[in-house]
Design a protein around this motif. Structure first.
Motif, PDB file in Angstrom:
ATOM      1  N   SER A  21       0.845  -1.204   0.000  1.00 52.15           N
ATOM      2  CA  SER A  21       0.000   0.000   0.000  1.00 52.15           C
ATOM      3  C   SER A  21       0.879   1.253   0.000  1.00 52.15           C
ATOM      4  N   LEU A  22       0.231   2.409   0.049  1.00 50.99           N
ATOM      5  CA  LEU A  22       0.946   3.699   0.030  1.00 50.99           C
ATOM      6  C   LEU A  22       0.617   4.484   1.296  1.00 50.99           C
ATOM      7  N   ILE A  23       1.542   5.354   1.687  1.00 54.24           N
ATOM      8  CA  ILE A  23       1.231   6.359   2.716  1.00 54.24           C
ATOM      9  C   ILE A  23       1.240   7.712   2.012  1.00 54.24           C
ATOM     10  N   ASP A  71      -4.788   6.098  11.005  1.00 58.57           N
ATOM     11  CA  ASP A  71      -4.157   5.857  12.311  1.00 58.57           C
ATOM     12  C   ASP A  71      -2.716   5.399  12.085  1.00 58.57           C
ATOM     13  N   VAL A  72      -1.745   6.155  12.611  1.00 56.89           N
ATOM     14  CA  VAL A  72      -0.336   5.784  12.372  1.00 56.89           C
ATOM     15  C   VAL A  72       0.006   4.413  12.970  1.00 56.89           C
ATOM     16  N   LYS A  73      -0.795   3.941  13.913  1.00 54.83           N
ATOM     17  CA  LYS A  73      -0.551   2.599  14.488  1.00 54.83           C
ATOM     18  C   LYS A  73      -0.734   1.501  13.431  1.00 54.83           C
ATOM     19  N   ASP A  74      -1.478   1.830  12.358  1.00 56.11           N
ATOM     20  CA  ASP A  74      -1.685   0.868  11.271  1.00 56.11           C
ATOM     21  C   ASP A  74      -0.604   0.990  10.193  1.00 56.11           C
ATOM     22  N   MET A  75       0.385   1.835  10.457  1.00 58.28           N
ATOM     23  CA  MET A  75       1.439   2.086   9.469  1.00 58.28           C
ATOM     24  C   MET A  75       2.778   1.561  10.010  1.00 58.28           C
ATOM     25  N   PRO A  76       3.784   1.367   9.136  1.00 56.86           N
ATOM     26  CA  PRO A  76       5.093   0.927   9.634  1.00 56.86           C
ATOM     27  C   PRO A  76       5.635   1.859  10.720  1.00 56.86           C
ATOM     28  N   GLU A  77       6.533   1.328  11.537  1.00 57.99           N
ATOM     29  CA  GLU A  77       7.059   2.058  12.704  1.00 57.99           C
ATOM     30  C   GLU A  77       7.613   3.441  12.338  1.00 57.99           C
ATOM     31  N   ASP A  85       1.641  12.009  12.322  1.00 59.85           N
ATOM     32  CA  ASP A  85       0.397  11.734  13.049  1.00 59.85           C
ATOM     33  C   ASP A  85      -0.686  12.753  12.674  1.00 59.85           C
ATOM     34  N   GLY A  86      -1.801  12.257  12.163  1.00 59.73           N
ATOM     35  CA  GLY A  86      -2.929  13.149  11.833  1.00 59.73           C
ATOM     36  C   GLY A  86      -2.943  13.608  10.395  1.00 59.73           C
ATOM     37  N   ASN A  87      -1.750  13.675   9.762  1.00 63.52           N
ATOM     38  CA  ASN A  87      -1.706  14.207   8.390  1.00 63.52           C
ATOM     39  C   ASN A  87      -1.363  13.135   7.355  1.00 63.52           C
ATOM     40  N   SER A  88      -1.384  11.852   7.790  1.00 65.47           N
ATOM     41  CA  SER A  88      -1.014  10.770   6.877  1.00 65.47           C
ATOM     42  C   SER A  88      -2.164   9.777   6.721  1.00 65.47           C
ATOM     43  N   MET A  89      -2.258   9.250   5.516  1.00 66.88           N
ATOM     44  CA  MET A  89      -3.324   8.291   5.219  1.00 66.88           C
ATOM     45  C   MET A  89      -2.711   7.080   4.526  1.00 66.88           C
ATOM     46  N   LYS A  90      -3.027   5.897   5.038  1.00 68.51           N
ATOM     47  CA  LYS A  90      -2.618   4.653   4.382  1.00 68.51           C
ATOM     48  C   LYS A  90      -3.657   4.349   3.307  1.00 68.51           C
ATOM     49  N   CYS A  91      -3.182   4.094   2.086  1.00 63.57           N
ATOM     50  CA  CYS A  91      -4.092   3.978   0.947  1.00 63.57           C
ATOM     51  C   CYS A  91      -3.813   2.739   0.105  1.00 63.57           C
ATOM     52  N   ARG A  92      -4.838   2.286  -0.570  1.00 62.06           N
ATOM     53  CA  ARG A  92      -4.673   1.217  -1.550  1.00 62.06           C
ATOM     54  C   ARG A  92      -3.905   1.752  -2.748  1.00 62.06           C
ATOM     55  N   LYS A  93      -3.142   0.881  -3.377  1.00 60.59           N
ATOM     56  CA  LYS A  93      -2.446   1.262  -4.605  1.00 60.59           C
ATOM     57  C   LYS A  93      -3.428   1.202  -5.768  1.00 60.59           C
TER      58      LYS A  93
END
Length: 290
Positions: A21-23, A71-77, A85-93
């Motif tokens: 996926s993408l951030i 949620d950054v907890k769902d993203m790599p460390e 935190d707050g300004n990032s979104m994990k997205c489908r490619k």
């Protein structure tokens, strides 16, 4: 801990590839007239990300979108720190489609300039006698090509979007072009009606779409933020003139009045701009921006 570098950097956003996926991170950079300013606007990136999240949830009944989590907890460390935190979104490619899907519900900006000249906007003939900022009888779909950074997007008509998509996806041009137009108008109508109840006019906006691994059209990028839309306050709205807006107008006006600024703005101009973004967020979502 694995470190990540952006695979793509826009004027405001950075995209990181994390494998499956993408951030997408909306920075606090601020751009105007296609230039990145020297100032940062605190919280701007988080407001844009949280606003997109709100609209993605709100329109999931119309079309699926690329959002997985904010949620950054769902993203790599690497992303579990304050700057993400707050300004990032994990997205489908997605395989993004080469069309910027613009919809106009009111006549303003370049559309108004074109209408005054020959009664059309992007080749679409409109009724006579419209005033600046007036609501159109029906929203109009005025797509453009997606230009690389530094180039300008070019307006294209609906038939040209069919050709553009057909070239890239033989046998699918007409189907994809129709879906982009129909989704764009459906999304705008639902969201504009909702925003109006909250005291905000969405004069125009743009959407971007991509394909998932099965060839389905999916909503991507950002959605209905003050960076990609014109938001006007309903209170005091009066056709016949330009309207105050919830966007970078303070920044643009100051830059026009101070041509020698070298793109460095006074802090109060930046603060007023961020306050406008927050106000729009809070009116639309009904939540206090934290």
């Amino acid at each position: 801990m694995i470190e990540f570098k952006p695979v793509k950097e826009g004027k405001v956003r950075e995209i990181y590839d994390i494998g499956d996926s993408l951030i997408m991170t909306a920075t606090d950079r601020i751009s105007a007239f296609d230039v990145i300013l020297k100032n940062k606007a605190t919280d701007k990136g988080a407001i844009l990300t949280q606003m997109s999240r709100f609209w993605f949830d709100f329109t999931a009944d119309i079309i699926p979108n690329h959002m997985i989590s904010v949620d950054v907890k769902d993203m790599p460390e690497y992303f579990q720190k304050d700057e993400f935190d707050g300004n990032s979104m994990k997205c489908r490619k997605l395989q993004m489609l080469p069309v910027e899907c613009i919809v106009r519900g009111y006549i303003t900006g370049s559309g108004w300039a074109s209408y005054k000249k020959d009664g059309t906007v992007c080749g679409i003939r409109l009724p006579k006698g419209l005033k600046e900022s007036e609501k159109l009888p029906e929203p109009i779909y005025t797509p453009s090509t997606k230009a690389e950074i530094g180039d300008h997007d070019e307006n294209v008509n609906y038939e040209e979007t069919i050709e553009l998509l057909e070239k890239q996806f033989p046998g699918k041009g007409e189907e994809y072009a129709a879906k982009l137009r129909d989704y764009t108008l459906a999304l705008y109508k639902k969201c504009a009606a909702y925003a109006l109840e909250k005291g905000i006019i969405i004069a125009d906006t743009k959407f971007e779409f991509g394909l998932d691994e099965d060839g389905n059209v999916i909503l991507g990028d950002e959605m209905l933020t003050p960076d990609s839309s014109r938001f006007w306050p309903l209170e005091g709205y009066q056709p016949g003139k330009s309207q105050p807006s919830y966007d970078k107008q303070f920044v643009r006006d100051w830059l026009k009045a101070n041509p020698d600024s070298d793109y460095l703005l006074p802090e109060d101009v930046i603060e007023k701009t961020v306050d406008k973004y927050k106000e729009a967020f809070e009116l639309l979502t009904g939540k206090k921006f934290m």
